[in-house]
Design an enzyme around this catalytic site. Structure first.
Site, PDB file in Angstrom:
ATOM      1  N   GLU A 170       1.190  -1.437  -0.331  1.00  0.00           N
ATOM      2  CA  GLU A 170      -0.319  -0.307  -0.202  1.00  0.00           C
ATOM      3  C   GLU A 170       1.370   1.374   0.008  1.00  0.00           C
ATOM      4  O   GLU A 170       2.015   1.416   0.406  1.00  0.00           O
ATOM      5  CB  GLU A 170      -0.812  -0.010   0.757  1.00  0.00           C
ATOM      6  CG  GLU A 170      -2.224   1.541   1.933  1.00  0.00           C
ATOM      7  CD  GLU A 170      -2.964   1.044   2.840  1.00  0.00           C
ATOM      8  OE1 GLU A 170      -2.270   0.410   3.511  1.00  0.00           O
ATOM      9  OE2 GLU A 170      -4.180   1.776   2.384  1.00  0.00           O
ATOM     10  N   CYS A 221      -5.611  -3.201   2.070  1.00  0.00           N
ATOM     11  CA  CYS A 221      -5.421  -3.080   3.867  1.00  0.00           C
ATOM     12  C   CYS A 221      -6.992  -2.691   5.336  1.00  0.00           C
ATOM     13  O   CYS A 221      -7.560  -3.700   4.792  1.00  0.00           O
ATOM     14  CB  CYS A 221      -4.609  -1.611   4.023  1.00  0.00           C
ATOM     15  SG  CYS A 221      -4.024  -1.572   5.957  1.00  0.00           S
ATOM     16  N   LYS A 248      -9.318   1.614  -2.481  1.00  0.00           N
ATOM     17  CA  LYS A 248     -10.305   1.549  -1.091  1.00  0.00           C
ATOM     18  C   LYS A 248     -11.539   1.422  -1.187  1.00  0.00           C
ATOM     19  O   LYS A 248     -11.770   2.782  -0.938  1.00  0.00           O
ATOM     20  CB  LYS A 248      -9.332   1.970  -0.101  1.00  0.00           C
ATOM     21  CG  LYS A 248      -9.067   1.072   0.931  1.00  0.00           C
ATOM     22  CD  LYS A 248      -8.104   2.002   1.828  1.00  0.00           C
ATOM     23  CE  LYS A 248      -7.843   1.564   3.317  1.00  0.00           C
ATOM     24  NZ  LYS A 248      -6.860   2.592   3.929  1.00  0.00           N
TER      25      LYS A 248
HETATM   26  N1  LIG Z   1      -3.830   1.888   6.224  1.00  0.00           N
HETATM   27  C1  LIG Z   1      -4.843   1.304   6.430  1.00  0.00           C
HETATM   28  O1  LIG Z   1      -5.757   0.625   5.673  1.00  0.00           O
HETATM   29  C2  LIG Z   1      -4.541   0.376   7.536  1.00  0.00           C
HETATM   30  C3  LIG Z   1      -5.678  -0.970   8.413  1.00  0.00           C
HETATM   31  C4  LIG Z   1      -4.644  -0.931   9.518  1.00  0.00           C
HETATM   32  O2  LIG Z   1      -3.733  -0.684  10.294  1.00  0.00           O
HETATM   33  C5  LIG Z   1      -5.874  -1.467  10.528  1.00  0.00           C
HETATM   34  O3  LIG Z   1      -5.572  -2.070  12.011  1.00  0.00           O
HETATM   35  O4  LIG Z   1      -6.707  -2.346  10.251  1.00  0.00           O
END
Ligand SMILES: NC(=O)CCC(=O)C(=O)O
Length: 297
Positions: free
Chosen positions: A48, A169, A127
């Protein structure tokens, strides 16, 4: 049942060291993707935000314009670098994500780009679930202060292997995406992602194994390398989990490439042994992969 994965696939996750210099990030990504393809990987994944530091203050500064597609070199140097790299390495390259700016809406997105071995863009995923959390004394992050969410699931066919799904993520915390993708025939969920030292320790591996276990598919998570000098401390630990929820390979915290061989038999044996695929009770609860699902193939 026809195999979801039609040919064994070597997957590489590049846990890239990322800094403030975009051109340097692209150069480093190139050398790592070429290294992975020389090692036999046919699908290479970057993390990411692989062309910029991760943080709301950076998104506008590093954002590139992808539309209309294809963008010019000036509008998106990263698009052109990834396209050239896929063609040079003759592999599928998932450019984890980059900040994207859409001129017609004035919105920013966190967007992943997948290129085919001939250099053509195959898919983009914005996302869907923005990373907005507040754990007092630990971490507060609000992507939605700057970014807007995407509005679709992204499933894509990678001939001759089969179908995969891409999400980014925080998307991993919403199990519906993986369930829908698996029911629509994907053999692999890929999540470029930058968890942090708080939630990474708690949930990174658990989320990966849970998505794999619930759906009996492969799962790959690709993080940036940890940099304690940066504003955001990425968890690292990029990993591939098999359909039986076992971790096949896991990186440490620094820059590293990890590899896994994906095979149809692992999915088939898992599903044969624990046949939840034929035991679901859609007379008791709905099949969420049917009805209103916005997705692109
Ligand atoms: N970059 C993100 O979306 C981090 C996501 C994250 O840390 C989580 O705990 O979920």
């Amino acid at each position: 049942m026809a195999s979801l994965l039609k040919k064994p696939l070597k997957l590489a996750l590049v846990q890239l060291a990322i800094g403030a210099d975009k051109a340097a990030n692209l150069t480093r990504a190139r050398s790592k993707v070429l290294e992975a393809s020389r090692a036999g990987a046919s699908l290479v994944v970057l993390p990411e935000c692989f062309n910029s530091p991760y943080g709301c203050q950076y998104f506008p500064k590093y954002a590139e314009t992808l539309l209309p597609s294809p963008p010019t070199q000036d509008q998106s140097p990263t698009y052109h670098a990834l396209s050239a790299l896929a063609a040079e390495s003759k592999s599928y390259v998932l450019g984890g994500s980059i900040p994207e700016y859409v001129a017609s809406t004035g919105k920013y997105h966190n967007t992943s780009l997948l290129f085919a071995p001939d250099g053509k863009l195959l898919a983009t995923h914005r996302k869907v679930h923005l990373f907005d959390i507040d754990i007092p004394g630990k971490i507060t992050f609000r992507e939605s202060d700057v970014l807007s969410p995407g509005n679709k699931l992204t499933l894509v066919d990678l001939p001759p292997y089969g179908k995969i799904a891409i999400a980014i993520c925080y998307d991993i915390r919403f199990p519906e995406l993986a369930t829908i993708a698996a029911r629509k025939g994907c053999f692999l969920m890929l999540y470029p992602g930058a968890f942090n030292l708080t939630t990474g320790a708690l949930h990174w591996s658990l989320q990966a194994r849970a998505r794999a276990m619930d759906n009996q598919v492969y799962v790959g998570l690709c993080s940036p390398a940890r940099d304690m000098e940066a504003g955001y401390h990425a968890w690292g630990h990029s990993m591939v989990v098999d359909p039986n929820a076992q971790v096949l390979t896991e990186a440490g915290e620094g820059e590293e490439i990890v590899y896994a061989e994906l095979e149809a038999e692992a999915i088939e044996q898992t599903r044969k042994g624990i046949p939840i695929y034929t035991q679901r009770r859609f007379d008791v609860y709905p099949d969420i992969s049917k009805g209103h699902v916005k997705y692109e193939e």
